[in-house]
Design an enzyme around this catalytic site. Structure first.
Site, PDB file in Angstrom:
ATOM      1  N   ARG A 215      47.362  65.923  98.213  1.00  0.00           N
ATOM      2  CA  ARG A 215      45.992  65.388  98.339  1.00  0.00           C
ATOM      3  C   ARG A 215      45.688  65.276  99.821  1.00  0.00           C
ATOM      4  O   ARG A 215      46.417  64.632 100.578  1.00  0.00           O
ATOM      5  CB  ARG A 215      45.880  64.018  97.657  1.00  0.00           C
TER       6      ARG A 215
ATOM      7  N   HIS B 275      38.328  69.372  93.426  1.00  0.00           N
ATOM      8  CA  HIS B 275      39.213  68.441  92.715  1.00  0.00           C
ATOM      9  C   HIS B 275      39.506  69.040  91.333  1.00  0.00           C
ATOM     10  O   HIS B 275      39.051  68.533  90.309  1.00  0.00           O
ATOM     11  CB  HIS B 275      38.512  67.083  92.588  1.00  0.00           C
TER      12      HIS B 275
ATOM     13  N   GLN C 139      40.867  67.041  88.235  1.00  0.00           N
ATOM     14  CA  GLN C 139      39.870  66.208  87.561  1.00  0.00           C
ATOM     15  C   GLN C 139      39.160  67.006  86.470  1.00  0.00           C
ATOM     16  O   GLN C 139      38.901  66.507  85.373  1.00  0.00           O
ATOM     17  CB  GLN C 139      38.844  65.703  88.584  1.00  0.00           C
TER      18      GLN C 139
ATOM     19  N   ASP D 276      29.396  61.096  90.588  1.00  0.00           N
ATOM     20  CA  ASP D 276      30.564  60.783  91.418  1.00  0.00           C
ATOM     21  C   ASP D 276      30.054  59.862  92.526  1.00  0.00           C
ATOM     22  O   ASP D 276      28.834  59.760  92.745  1.00  0.00           O
ATOM     23  CB  ASP D 276      31.126  62.103  91.991  1.00  0.00           C
TER      24      ASP D 276
ATOM     25  N   CYS E 240      34.554  60.542  87.491  1.00  0.00           N
ATOM     26  CA  CYS E 240      35.979  60.707  87.799  1.00  0.00           C
ATOM     27  C   CYS E 240      36.647  59.379  88.143  1.00  0.00           C
ATOM     28  O   CYS E 240      37.855  59.244  87.994  1.00  0.00           O
ATOM     29  CB  CYS E 240      36.143  61.695  88.938  1.00  0.00           C
TER      30      CYS E 240
ATOM     31  N   ARG F 102      43.859  62.597  82.469  1.00  0.00           N
ATOM     32  CA  ARG F 102      44.495  63.139  83.663  1.00  0.00           C
ATOM     33  C   ARG F 102      45.994  63.361  83.394  1.00  0.00           C
ATOM     34  O   ARG F 102      46.570  64.358  83.812  1.00  0.00           O
ATOM     35  CB  ARG F 102      44.318  62.174  84.852  1.00  0.00           C
TER      36      ARG F 102
HETATM   37  N1   CP Z   1      39.665  60.468  89.899  1.00  0.00           N
HETATM   38  C1   CP Z   1      40.635  60.361  90.818  1.00  0.00           C
HETATM   39  O1   CP Z   1      41.129  61.339  91.364  1.00  0.00           O
HETATM   40  O2   CP Z   1      41.048  59.080  91.043  1.00  0.00           O
HETATM   41  P1   CP Z   1      42.067  58.609  92.187  1.00  0.00           P
HETATM   42  O3   CP Z   1      41.393  58.803  93.511  1.00  0.00           O
HETATM   43  O4   CP Z   1      42.321  57.172  91.874  1.00  0.00           O
HETATM   44  O5   CP Z   1      43.311  59.427  92.099  1.00  0.00           O
HETATM   45  N1  NVA Z   2      34.497  62.640  95.541  1.00  0.00           N
HETATM   46  C1  NVA Z   2      35.426  61.555  95.530  1.00  0.00           C
HETATM   47  C2  NVA Z   2      36.400  61.708  94.397  1.00  0.00           C
HETATM   48  C3  NVA Z   2      37.410  60.622  94.269  1.00  0.00           C
HETATM   49  C4  NVA Z   2      38.387  60.859  93.154  1.00  0.00           C
HETATM   50  C5  NVA Z   2      36.150  61.526  96.857  1.00  0.00           C
HETATM   51  O1  NVA Z   2      36.441  62.587  97.417  1.00  0.00           O
HETATM   52  O2  NVA Z   2      36.452  60.442  97.344  1.00  0.00           O
END
Ligand code: CP
Ligand code: NVA
Length: 300
Positions: free
Chosen positions: A103, A130, A133, A219, A259, A287
């Site tokens: 990540r 992502h 997701q 989101d 998400c 997930r």
């Molecule tokens: N939806 C998602 O990726 O959540 P987190 O940021 O908690 O992993």
């Molecule tokens: N778009 C959001 C998603 C979090 C899971 C971010 O990047 O923070």
């Protein structure tokens, strides 16, 4: 050949469908007493340069349930925080571990990790995409409404977000229509929209995007790394909150996804996310199941 999962496009539509169906099977089998052994004596390394609740937990639990072990590195834990390159890190980690979950911010960090890794790399979120997701989201749609082909999906909010851009990839692959309602300054990357062809439309009127939708998605308005833009974003997204009035423009049996993490009173009203059309809790649980199916696919 080592397969990676950096965007949904790393799969064929048929492979994506197979992973979703396998995720549903694994979910049904959960708790049935069958011991899964795919990751016996295997190790997953998770390198997270951004915060996470769901993604980290679902990958670590998936690893345990598949019989393996995991190593988690947060930003300060590895030498990357002191400037060791992604390519050197990829060589080292992949000489010892069996799968890497990353990540990070810039998407080119994910591609660099994959380029230099001997083992599968999974994008657990980058600024651009992502895809994990979307596996859970598609699974959730299948469970509530069946196949996605020709469904009508509305995404309301930040069209340039990693989640929205992954929805665009999904539209082309699963052949549903995606209607994005986003302010003009927050449109998705034009190449993605072009690649999705007639499957993706853009408007700056959220009510147009939502009209007749089977699924409404949003989101956060300020994702990780965008904290300093919060005030300007709150202004720009005025009128884009998914509330019950907006949901009333969707199909009567429309479902709502997010998400998470969610910010009630900003991108979504509490009455929607906590209301009867919301499927966000099952979506989050999925997930786990979807990523188990993904790991199986990548290590098969
Ligand atoms: N939806 C998602 O990726 O959540 P987190 O940021 O908690 O992993
Ligand atoms: N778009 C959001 C998603 C979090 C899971 C971010 O990047 O923070």
């Amino acid at each position: 050949m080592t397969r990676h999962f950096l965007t949904l496009r790393d799969l064929s539509p048929a492979e994506l469908g197979d992973i979703i169906r396998r995720a549903i099977t694994l979910k049904r089998a959960q708790g049935g007493g069958q011991r899964l052994t795919l990751l016996d004596s295997r190790t997953m390394v998770l390198i997270f340069e951004k915060s996470s609740t769901r993604t980290r937990i679902s990958f670590e639990v998936a690893c345990t349930q598949l019989g393996g072990s995991s190593v988690f590195l947060s930003p300060g834990d590895s030498q990357m925080s002191r400037g060791e390159s992604i390519s050197d890190t990829a060589r080292i980690v992949s000489s010892m571990a069996d799968i890497i979950v990353l990540r990070t911010g810039p998407h080119d960090r994910v591609t660099a990790m994959a380029t230099h890794s001997q083992v599968p790399v999974i994008n657990a979120l980058s600024d651009a995409f992502h895809p994990c997701q979307l596996l859970a989201d598609i699974q959730t749609f299948y469970e509530h409404r069946g196949e996605m082909r020709d469904a009508r999906v509305a995404f309301v909010g930040d069209g340039s977000s990693n989640v929205c851009q992954s929805w665009i990839n999904a539209a082309a692959m699963m052949q549903f229509s995606l209607h994005i309602g986003a302010p003009d300054l927050y449109r998705p990357h034009p190449e993605l929209v072009t690649a999705a062809g007639r499957r993706c439309t853009l408007t700056n009127q959220p009510s147009e995007a939502v009209a007749g939708a089977d699924l409404v998605v949003t989101d956060t308005w300020a994702g990780m790394g965008q904290e300093t833009q919060k005030a300007e974003r709150l202004k720009a997204f005025h009128g884009f909150q998914v509330d019950s009035q907006m949901m009333a423009g969707a199909a009567p049996d429309a479902i709502f996804m997010h998400c998470l993490p969610a910010y009630r009173g900003q991108e979504v009203a509490a009455e929607v996310i906590d209301g009867p059309q919301s499927v966000v809790w099952g979506e989050a649980e999925n997930r786990l199941h979807a990523q188990k199916a993904l790991i199986e696919f990548l290590l098969a």
